[in-house]
Design a protein around this motif. Sequence first.
Motif, mmCIF file in Angstrom:
data_model
loop_
_atom_site.group_PDB
_atom_site.id
_atom_site.type_symbol
_atom_site.label_atom_id
_atom_site.label_comp_id
_atom_site.label_asym_id
_atom_site.label_seq_id
_atom_site.Cartn_x
_atom_site.Cartn_y
_atom_site.Cartn_z
ATOM 1 N N HIS A 1 -13.073 -3.056 17.631
ATOM 2 C CA HIS A 1 -11.779 -3.135 16.951
ATOM 3 C C HIS A 1 -10.654 -3.510 17.917
ATOM 4 N N LEU A 2 -10.760 -3.145 19.172
ATOM 5 C CA LEU A 2 -9.773 -3.610 20.139
ATOM 6 C C LEU A 2 -9.891 -5.116 20.340
ATOM 7 N N ASN A 3 -11.091 -5.609 20.394
ATOM 8 C CA ASN A 3 -11.299 -7.056 20.550
ATOM 9 C C ASN A 3 -10.776 -7.827 19.340
ATOM 10 N N GLN A 4 -10.974 -7.255 18.155
ATOM 11 C CA GLN A 4 -10.523 -7.931 16.926
ATOM 12 C C GLN A 4 -9.042 -7.723 16.666
ATOM 13 N N GLY A 5 -8.443 -6.740 17.328
ATOM 14 C CA GLY A 5 -7.031 -6.468 17.142
ATOM 15 C C GLY A 5 -6.686 -5.879 15.792
ATOM 16 N N ASP A 6 -7.644 -5.220 15.146
ATOM 17 C CA ASP A 6 -7.406 -4.679 13.797
ATOM 18 C C ASP A 6 -7.546 -3.162 13.751
ATOM 19 N N LEU A 7 -7.265 -2.497 14.870
ATOM 20 C CA LEU A 7 -7.449 -1.054 14.921
ATOM 21 C C LEU A 7 -6.567 -0.337 13.908
ATOM 22 N N GLN A 8 -5.333 -0.825 13.728
ATOM 23 C CA GLN A 8 -4.407 -0.173 12.793
ATOM 24 C C GLN A 8 -4.904 -0.257 11.354
ATOM 25 N N GLN A 9 -5.587 -1.340 11.014
ATOM 26 C CA GLN A 9 -6.044 -1.542 9.640
ATOM 27 C C GLN A 9 -7.468 -1.053 9.402
ATOM 28 N N SER A 10 -8.175 -0.672 10.467
ATOM 29 C CA SER A 10 -9.576 -0.302 10.314
ATOM 30 C C SER A 10 -9.715 1.088 9.710
ATOM 31 N N GLY A 11 -10.843 1.323 9.090
ATOM 32 C CA GLY A 11 -11.152 2.658 8.605
ATOM 33 C C GLY A 11 -11.534 3.564 9.762
ATOM 34 N N PRO A 12 -11.676 4.848 9.506
ATOM 35 C CA PRO A 12 -12.012 5.780 10.587
ATOM 36 C C PRO A 12 -13.434 5.571 11.108
ATOM 37 N N PHE A 13 -13.651 5.985 12.352
ATOM 38 C CA PHE A 13 -14.991 5.910 12.936
ATOM 39 C C PHE A 13 -15.940 6.812 12.155
ATOM 40 N N SER A 14 -17.152 6.322 11.957
ATOM 41 C CA SER A 14 -18.161 7.088 11.244
ATOM 42 C C SER A 14 -19.468 7.025 12.025
ATOM 43 N N PHE A 15 -20.010 8.190 12.338
ATOM 44 C CA PHE A 15 -21.254 8.255 13.105
ATOM 45 C C PHE A 15 -22.440 7.950 12.206
ATOM 46 N N ARG A 16 -23.339 7.119 12.712
ATOM 47 C CA ARG A 16 -24.557 6.773 11.977
ATOM 48 C C ARG A 16 -25.752 7.385 12.710
ATOM 49 N N ASN A 17 -26.388 8.340 12.097
ATOM 50 C CA ASN A 17 -27.527 9.024 12.716
ATOM 51 C C ASN A 17 -28.757 8.121 12.682
ATOM 52 N N LEU A 18 -29.265 7.797 13.865
ATOM 53 C CA LEU A 18 -30.448 6.945 13.979
ATOM 54 C C LEU A 18 -31.716 7.734 14.256
ATOM 55 N N GLY A 19 -31.625 9.049 14.171
ATOM 56 C CA GLY A 19 -32.789 9.887 14.447
ATOM 57 C C GLY A 19 -32.629 10.636 15.761
ATOM 58 N N THR A 20 -33.403 11.691 15.915
ATOM 59 C CA THR A 20 -33.343 12.527 17.110
ATOM 60 C C THR A 20 -34.732 12.699 17.687
ATOM 61 N N LEU A 21 -34.826 12.556 19.020
ATOM 62 C CA LEU A 21 -36.107 12.626 19.710
ATOM 63 C C LEU A 21 -36.110 13.774 20.702
ATOM 64 N N ALA A 22 -37.292 14.329 20.959
ATOM 65 C CA ALA A 22 -37.456 15.357 21.981
ATOM 66 C C ALA A 22 -38.884 15.326 22.486
ATOM 67 N N TYR A 23 -39.050 15.339 23.815
ATOM 68 C CA TYR A 23 -40.372 15.353 24.429
ATOM 69 C C TYR A 23 -40.835 16.801 24.566
ATOM 70 N N LEU A 24 -42.127 17.061 24.264
ATOM 71 C CA LEU A 24 -42.658 18.421 24.261
ATOM 72 C C LEU A 24 -43.712 18.668 25.324
ATOM 73 N N GLY A 25 -44.096 17.641 26.082
ATOM 74 C CA GLY A 25 -45.084 17.813 27.129
ATOM 75 C C GLY A 25 -46.461 17.327 26.732
ATOM 76 N N ASN A 26 -47.263 16.932 27.750
ATOM 77 C CA ASN A 26 -48.642 16.498 27.541
ATOM 78 C C ASN A 26 -48.734 15.359 26.526
ATOM 79 N N ALA A 27 -47.837 14.362 26.681
ATOM 80 C CA ALA A 27 -47.834 13.168 25.827
ATOM 81 C C ALA A 27 -47.650 13.501 24.353
ATOM 82 N N ARG A 28 -46.829 14.498 24.068
ATOM 83 C CA ARG A 28 -46.486 14.846 22.690
ATOM 84 C C ARG A 28 -44.968 14.933 22.572
ATOM 85 N N ALA A 29 -44.470 14.523 21.432
ATOM 86 C CA ALA A 29 -43.025 14.514 21.228
ATOM 87 C C ALA A 29 -42.708 14.856 19.787
#
Length: 569
Positions: A479-507
Amino acid sequence: MRPRTALLDSVLYLGRRRVPCTLRSNGGSIHTHTRTLATQAEHSTALPDSETGKERVVILGSGWGGYTLSRRLSSSKFSPLIISPRSYFVFTPLLTDAAGGSLDFSNIVEPVRDPRAHVDFIQAAARAVDLVNKRILCEATVVKSGVTESPRTEEAAAESSSTNQSEGQSQKMTRYQPESAARRWEEGEMFEIPYDKLVVAVGAVSRTFGTPGVRENAMFFKDIGDARRVKRRVRECFELAVLPTTTREMRDQLLHFAIVGAGPTGTELAASLRDFIYRDMITLYPQLHGVPRITLYDVAPTVLSMFDETLSQYAMETMQKEGIAIKTSHHVESLRWGPPGAQPPYEMDPKRCLTLKTKEEGEVGVGMCVWVTGNAMNKFVRNALQDVKALPASAVVKDADTNTNPSNSDSSNAWHVKKAKNGALLVDGQLRVQLQSDDGRTAVLQDVFALGDNSMPETGAPPATAQATFQEAKWLAMHLNQGDLQQSGPFSFRNLGTLAYLGNARALMQLPHENGKQSKYLPTGLTGRMAWIVWNSAYLTMSISWRNRLRVAFRWLLNNVFGRDVSRY
């Protein structure tokens, strides 16, 4: 290449002469006092002039927010400058792999200085911000110990020292002098940097909840230096355990490794250390077979509480099968040097164990305690970004019905930086820092932004993860590059999933669900080796440079053939 000559106003260098100096506070008022200074410099070859038509964007911090933003800003519109105590970016998802010997530390860092990036860099720490005159006071950290590690006792000592002084002198110590007073050679030069836009992305420090002994004796896990200390201590404990002078009781305590905090970082660290110790270290010390222990503590009733209950339960069962003891619903009361039952004084002695005391099981001897329980705001956010005695010209006051210019508002009320309950900067939907007056009004700073763990959007706080900070930096740059920060909607987080390693090649992988509801067509998540393959693929493709992607892949391949790196340095 951009020109390297520049005019830098009011650059101050420490020296041996004492001369009068005039500095502006955040409120724009003038304070004149005597301090140790050399002659005032008027030029700096390190900081170029902002080119015609380009705004200087000063970014505080080289983590996920600062590094990502600097690489995505348009070079035709902006002249980005990173100010950070460290000269590199850390790919934090693989920090546990480096601590466990699976990767070289150089595999997970990217230099801030890059000939292919149109980004300038100064290795320094921000100490104060003048929002009225749009300047930042900095202290050079090029020659300074502990830059690559989490703040420890030095920061606490500096805070207590300034608290014991008078209010006026305390403000000077906090804002206008180097923090390190113990060793003169660590006092960095003080200088000011002007900005057109400012982005605060300094991150957070480890939260200790005031637990006695933790800040002084525990190991933290946020930077490359922390991971190096953890790996070195593991090797150290094994060498101490096989000394002829070590008793059986002390040996068992030295080889008990405690991790406090069962979130993604703590869980993955326990799993990585499990692989490192049980697969590689034991082959070097066969006489210690069956002695090493890893215990994961948390005050919550389960590990990975942000995952669905079924996935969290799977994680607990899997890690317990792999030999990791899970101590949930445990409250840590203190951490000190010396074995359990020892009498004071408790002096630091790395040749011996520590004692971890919990409310539920009393004192337990451990060779190492890694503290990964959460985030707290660092000293810069707590102190430097606090009171604003004069409203900056770039601020827009939000009234009940409309926005008004600050020149038309009542200036008799004091203004403060608006913060959340945890001390984070409370930003609006466009990630802009806000001020709040004594009478409850709010003003938005149009040219000051905050990203990552040191901020919290009012429109909805995303999780304190690298994924969220990356998205914030990407959104702001677009939005800084486009110069439209004033007109843009609010930031919204998009959850792409959560990962965690558990040991011994398992996650473990939790899949995102629309509106927080599980889809009847998709599973809750992936577990076992399939999730481990996704974990490897995701972090490999997320690595910033192709150089490190190839190095990480090649190192993982070598580990399967020759084992992990067990060197101690």
